[in-house]
Design an enzyme around this catalytic site. Structure first.
Site, PDB file in Angstrom:
ATOM      1  N   GLU A   1       0.761  -1.208   0.063  1.00 51.52           N
ATOM      2  CA  GLU A   1      -0.038  -0.062  -0.018  1.00 51.52           C
ATOM      3  C   GLU A   1       0.884   1.401   0.178  1.00 51.52           C
ATOM      4  O   GLU A   1       0.616   2.210  -0.926  1.00 51.52           O
ATOM      5  CB  GLU A   1      -0.954  -0.007   1.199  1.00 51.52           C
ATOM      6  CG  GLU A   1      -2.082  -1.098   1.137  1.00 51.52           C
ATOM      7  CD  GLU A   1      -1.592  -2.467   1.668  1.00 51.52           C
ATOM      8  OE1 GLU A   1      -2.378  -3.254   1.926  1.00 51.52           O
ATOM      9  OE2 GLU A   1      -0.449  -2.485   1.914  1.00 51.52           O
TER      10      GLU A   1
ATOM     11  N   ARG B   1       9.540 -24.232  -8.004  1.00 47.57           N
ATOM     12  CA  ARG B   1      10.538 -23.969  -6.905  1.00 47.57           C
ATOM     13  C   ARG B   1      10.648 -22.551  -6.432  1.00 47.57           C
ATOM     14  O   ARG B   1      10.832 -21.994  -5.290  1.00 47.57           O
ATOM     15  CB  ARG B   1      11.626 -24.797  -7.190  1.00 47.57           C
ATOM     16  CG  ARG B   1      11.772 -26.234  -7.395  1.00 47.57           C
ATOM     17  CD  ARG B   1      13.220 -26.603  -7.715  1.00 47.57           C
ATOM     18  NE  ARG B   1      13.164 -27.935  -7.707  1.00 47.57           N
ATOM     19  CZ  ARG B   1      14.188 -28.806  -8.362  1.00 47.57           C
ATOM     20  NH1 ARG B   1      15.427 -28.162  -8.783  1.00 47.57           N
ATOM     21  NH2 ARG B   1      14.064 -29.907  -8.454  1.00 47.57           N
TER      22      ARG B   1
END
Length: 367
Positions: free
Chosen positions: A60, A192
């Site tokens: 944010e 991965r």
């Protein structure tokens, strides 16, 4: 104001943005924020942010900083409820209030008791319109590791199995057999890169002598922690895992005595040990997943053999299942796949199915 198709479009974009840093944000989830406002009658993204590598700053404040004064009167799209508590940084909910945004569209609710519902309450008390649950299920799939750690106090588990056309996963003599093609193997490396931990059993670590790193060009630095289930500490010091322990973290879950001389040998190479209880000669998996979560890690990608896969399935610890079915056939004394496309437990539901050349990739998650 009702949720619109445009809201869903921007939320979908925010969810894609959040994937940029999956597996790289420490104990914090990878969250994204988009700031959108009308300019000359058309909606425009004026600020964007994704949780920084290491976990801070949050999404944010980054998006608001990019938007600047253009945030005033705009709509913020957030993939997870803005935090409401004071930690190393002020609450993101308060930052949104101070920015002057007039509407917040959110996907998933944060189960953290310091946040849950409180972030939305801060926004609403300031007169900001809040729309919750927009594409929540889609966001929750990507946030599954964080949500599992918060709600169940353990790491989220994805089990991956490569299965031959005749439903085998390998040879009993340990001889390497290629089951899938290059494109599919690259997909595994991408998986991965999005994980916190890769887990294998000692048998796989010894017989295959893998590196368990991400070797896709440009993603080499995204190799997660390698974790070996090694009850009796059998991993050779000359193995590739041990030899690279100072380059990519290597953890060994073991019940071996603290004064076992093999500990010192592996520790000198950079290995770290997780002291575990063993039941019937096997590492206690529920407690291990709790220990991993306590270290702030959220996702475990299991790449072990049949024994390890069966252990996780038997204890109902698999949250996501990925089956890679190749066209090859494994002859001779081969190991049966513990689960196949035709024997997936009813507790899982299909979420994706793709083909990579001759290979089939099917993904399932808990129903």
């Amino acid at each position: 104001m009702a949720v619109s198709a445009l809201d869903r479009r921007y939320m979908a974009a925010a969810i894609r943005l959040a994937r940029w840093h999956e597996g790289r944000t420490g104990s914090n989830p990878s969250v994204a924020t988009l700031i959108v406002r009308e300019i000359e009658g058309a909606p425009v993204i004026v600020g964007r942010g994704v949780t920084a590598i290491g976990g801070r700053p949050h999404a944010e404040p980054q998006a608001l900083a990019e938007a600047g004064e253009l945030a005033r009167g705009a709509t913020a799209y957030v993939t997870l409820e803005p935090c409401a508590h004071h930690g190393r940084t002020p609450p993101c909910a308060e930052a949104l209030v101070a920015s002057g945004v007039t509407r917040v569209v959110a996907a998933a609710t944060d189960p953290d008791e310091r946040v849950s519902g409180r972030g939305y309450a801060i926004l609403r008390s300031a007169g900001i319109v809040v729309e919750e649950g927009v594409l929540a299920r889609e966001a929750e799939r990507d946030l599954a590791g964080y949500l599992t750690r918060r709600m169940n106090n353990r790491a989220h588990v994805t089990l991956k199995l490569a299965i031959s056309k005749n439903e085998k996963i390998g040879r009993r003599d340990g001889k390497q057999v290629a089951i899938t093609g290059e494109i599919t193997r690259n997909q595994v490396h991408a998986l991965r890169a999005r994980s916190d931990v890769i887990l294998v059993g000692a048998g796989t670590a010894i017989n295959d002598d893998p590196e368990l790193t991400c070797r896709l060009p440009g993603l080499e630095d995204r190799s997660p922690v390698r974790l070996v289930l090694d009850t009796h500490l059998r991993l050779p010091a000359k193995s590739r895992l041990a030899a690279t322990a100072r380059d990519v973290p290597l953890w060994i879950a073991t019940a071996a005595a603290p004064d076992d001389p093999r500990r010192a040998e592996l520790a000198a190479l950079g290995a770290e040990f997780l002291a575990c209880d063993a039941h019937d000669g096997r590492i206690a998996l529920p407690e291990l997943l709790e220990d991993i979560a306590a270290r702030g890690l959220s996702t475990v990608f299991v790449e072990g053999g049949a024994e390890v896969a069966q252990a996780f399935l038997a204890e109902d610890l698999v949250d996501r299942l990925i089956l890679l079915t190749g066209e090859g056939v494994i002859e001779g004394d081969a190991v049966n796949a513990p689960v196949t496309r035709t024997t997936v437990p009813e507790t899982f539901r299909p979420v994706a199915s793709m083909r990579y050349g001759a290979d089939q990739m099917d993904e399932y998650e808990r129903a």
